[in-house]
Write a protein that holds these residues in place. Structure first.
Motif, PDB file in Angstrom:
ATOM      1  N   HIS A 284       0.818  -1.212   0.000  1.00  0.00           N
ATOM      2  CA  HIS A 284       0.000   0.000   0.000  1.00  0.00           C
ATOM      3  C   HIS A 284       0.857   1.270   0.000  1.00  0.00           C
ATOM      4  CE1 HIS A 284      -2.437   3.175   2.025  1.00  0.00           C
ATOM      5  NE2 HIS A 284      -3.300   2.791   1.102  1.00  0.00           N
ATOM      6  N   GLN A 285       1.933   1.246   0.787  1.00  0.00           N
ATOM      7  CA  GLN A 285       2.846   2.401   0.802  1.00  0.00           C
ATOM      8  C   GLN A 285       3.370   2.660  -0.620  1.00  0.00           C
ATOM      9  OE1 GLN A 285       5.704   0.711   3.505  1.00  0.00           O
ATOM     10  NE2 GLN A 285       5.089   1.995   5.234  1.00  0.00           N
ATOM     11  N   GLU A 286       3.728   1.585  -1.294  1.00  0.00           N
ATOM     12  CA  GLU A 286       4.317   1.732  -2.623  1.00  0.00           C
ATOM     13  C   GLU A 286       3.289   2.268  -3.626  1.00  0.00           C
ATOM     14  OE1 GLU A 286       7.368   1.638  -2.969  1.00  0.00           O
ATOM     15  OE2 GLU A 286       7.593   1.715  -5.145  1.00  0.00           O
ATOM     16  N   LEU A 287       2.050   1.790  -3.488  1.00  0.00           N
ATOM     17  CA  LEU A 287       1.010   2.276  -4.396  1.00  0.00           C
ATOM     18  C   LEU A 287       0.723   3.760  -4.135  1.00  0.00           C
ATOM     19  CD1 LEU A 287      -0.952   1.519  -6.646  1.00  0.00           C
ATOM     20  CD2 LEU A 287      -2.617   0.875  -4.896  1.00  0.00           C
ATOM     21  N   GLU A 288       0.803   4.159  -2.872  1.00  0.00           N
ATOM     22  CA  GLU A 288       0.655   5.585  -2.564  1.00  0.00           C
ATOM     23  C   GLU A 288       1.800   6.390  -3.167  1.00  0.00           C
ATOM     24  OE1 GLU A 288      -1.816   6.050   1.582  1.00  0.00           O
ATOM     25  OE2 GLU A 288       0.340   5.893   1.712  1.00  0.00           O
TER      26      GLU A 288
END
Ligand code: ARG
Length: 397
Positions: A284-288
């Motif tokens: 999720h961090q990476e997608l953000e």
């Protein structure tokens, strides 16, 4: 006036002893035992029966697994919630839900008090008491284990006095708290900071050195910040988390050994296994990173620490978290896409990123001849960007 109490019941030695204690030492006339299924994997029918055998008037089991993942686990993923930068709050997130269930059960059975078996030294009592106080401040909170000063053997002797068979299984040299979001191990041998955990401590994860020699790739899909698929297959929240726990755990990913700052002021050493939650947060961090602009990211990251601390401290139902959830929610509308992670012997790395609304624009960043970035503006930009520093130097030498 009769006193009607609903007790958060786990089937363990302490909460079982709470039943006679509430009746005989604390004046309860009617006791409802409430066991919540948060995916701890226990068989709940024997636990329900055990409460009745120990003297509860009513015994209920609530299946709250799906609610736990959708209303607590996934919002925490959207907030990338890691307490002290490491712990994905697997145990902490369970308490406000148990508190909600206690209040709901209290209302259903017209109880005027709720009870739990937490001691006075941990975080869980704070979280449960705060939740109940914030949801229905008219409910009295009774905490037998905060009042009695029984040792383990005294607790068992007290239960036996009321005809409760102790059912003490071979005692483990530590304490375990398990649910679908993760597993916590604390106390006993773990209190020695120089003791390196042996393999028998862990149960959701393979030792990294024993994990498969070939890496595995896993693709997690999100829609507006919420996990929805694994390797292209749409999955219900509970199945999705269970699938990732198994997969990541098998590759030795998801172990934490940390010093933790408890709400009650002490430092404790805690072990966690939360392969699925840690994997979801990493993806999720990476997608953000791909879908949110830098200024939003720069505000959101520090707020994630504030969010995590508020959850840890038991303030799930307080105004701070409501405000933070509104902020987090507003940032998530475009966080849709897929992140592929590579798991290998306890480690994880990002292997691929795709998003419909990716802010990564190849035509702007490429060094190829098709670049649309206008370099001629750079000189003027830098001239103005350096202005405050140049003024400072001129004034201050
Ligand atoms: N220290 C962890 C926390 O505060 C885990 C607590 C687990 N609870 C338990 N009763 N063993 O979140």
């Amino acid at each position: 006036m009769t006193k009607r109490v609903v007790l958060a019941y786990s089937g363990g030695v302490d909460t079982t002893a709470c039943i006679p204690y509430l009746r005989h030492e604390m004046g309860a006339d009617f006791i409802v035992a409430m066991a919540a299924d948060l995916g701890q994997g226990d068989e709940l029918e024997p636990i329900r029966q055990k409460a009745l055998d120990a003297g509860a008037d009513v015994s209920v089991v609530v299946d709250a697994k799906e609610r736990f993942v959708t209303e607590f686990g996934f919002p925490a993923v959207r907030a990338n919630a890691l307490y002290d930068g490491q712990y994905p709050l697997s145990s902490a997130l369970g308490r406000p839900l148990i508190g909600e269930l206690l209040v709901e059960t209290a209302h259903a059975y017209e109880c005027d008090a709720v009870a739990h078996g937490c001691t006075g030294k941990g975080n869980d009592q704070v979280r449960l008491d705060l939740t109940v106080a914030l949801l229905d401040s008219s409910l009295e909170i009774m905490a037998p284990a905060r009042e009695w000063s029984f040792s383990r053997s005294e607790t068992i002797a007290y239960s036996e006095k009321y005809g409760i068979e102790p059912h003490v299984t071979k005692e483990k040299p530590w304490a375990i708290d398990l649910n679908i979001l993760g597993r916590n191990v604390e106390a006993g041998l773990i209190e020695d900071l120089t003791w390196e955990p042996t393999e028998e401590v862990w149960s959701l994860t393979t030792a990294p050195e024993a994990a498969p020699d070939a890496p595995v790739h896993v693709t997690v899909g999100f829609r507006s910040g919420t996990p929805v698929s694994v390797d292209g297959e749409q999955l219900a929240p509970l199945d999705l988390l269970a699938r990732l726990n198994t997969l990541a755990g098998a590759h030795g990913y998801g172990r934490i050994d940390m010093l933790e700052n408890r709400v009650v002021g002490v430092k404790s050493r805690e072990l966690y296994e939360a392969p699925g939650m840690l994997l979801l947060i990493r993806a999720h961090q990476e997608l953000e990173n791909l879908t949110l602009p830098a200024d939003v990211l720069n505000q959101k990251r520090p707020l994630e620490a504030v969010y995590s601390k508020a959850v840890y401290d038991g303030l799930w139902h307080g105004p701070l978290l409501a405000a933070l959830n509104a902020f987090v929610g507003a940032t998530q509308t475009t966080v849709t896409g897929e992140i592929t992670l590579k798991l290998y012997k306890g480690g994880v790395s990002v292997a691929a990123r795709t998003a419909e609304r990716s802010l990564y624009r190849h035509e702007l960043v490429t060094y190829g001849s098709d670049c649309t970035f206008d370099q001629s503006s750079a000189e003027g930009f830098i001239d103005i960007f350096s202005l405050p520093g140049r003024v400072w130097n001129k004034v201050n030498g």
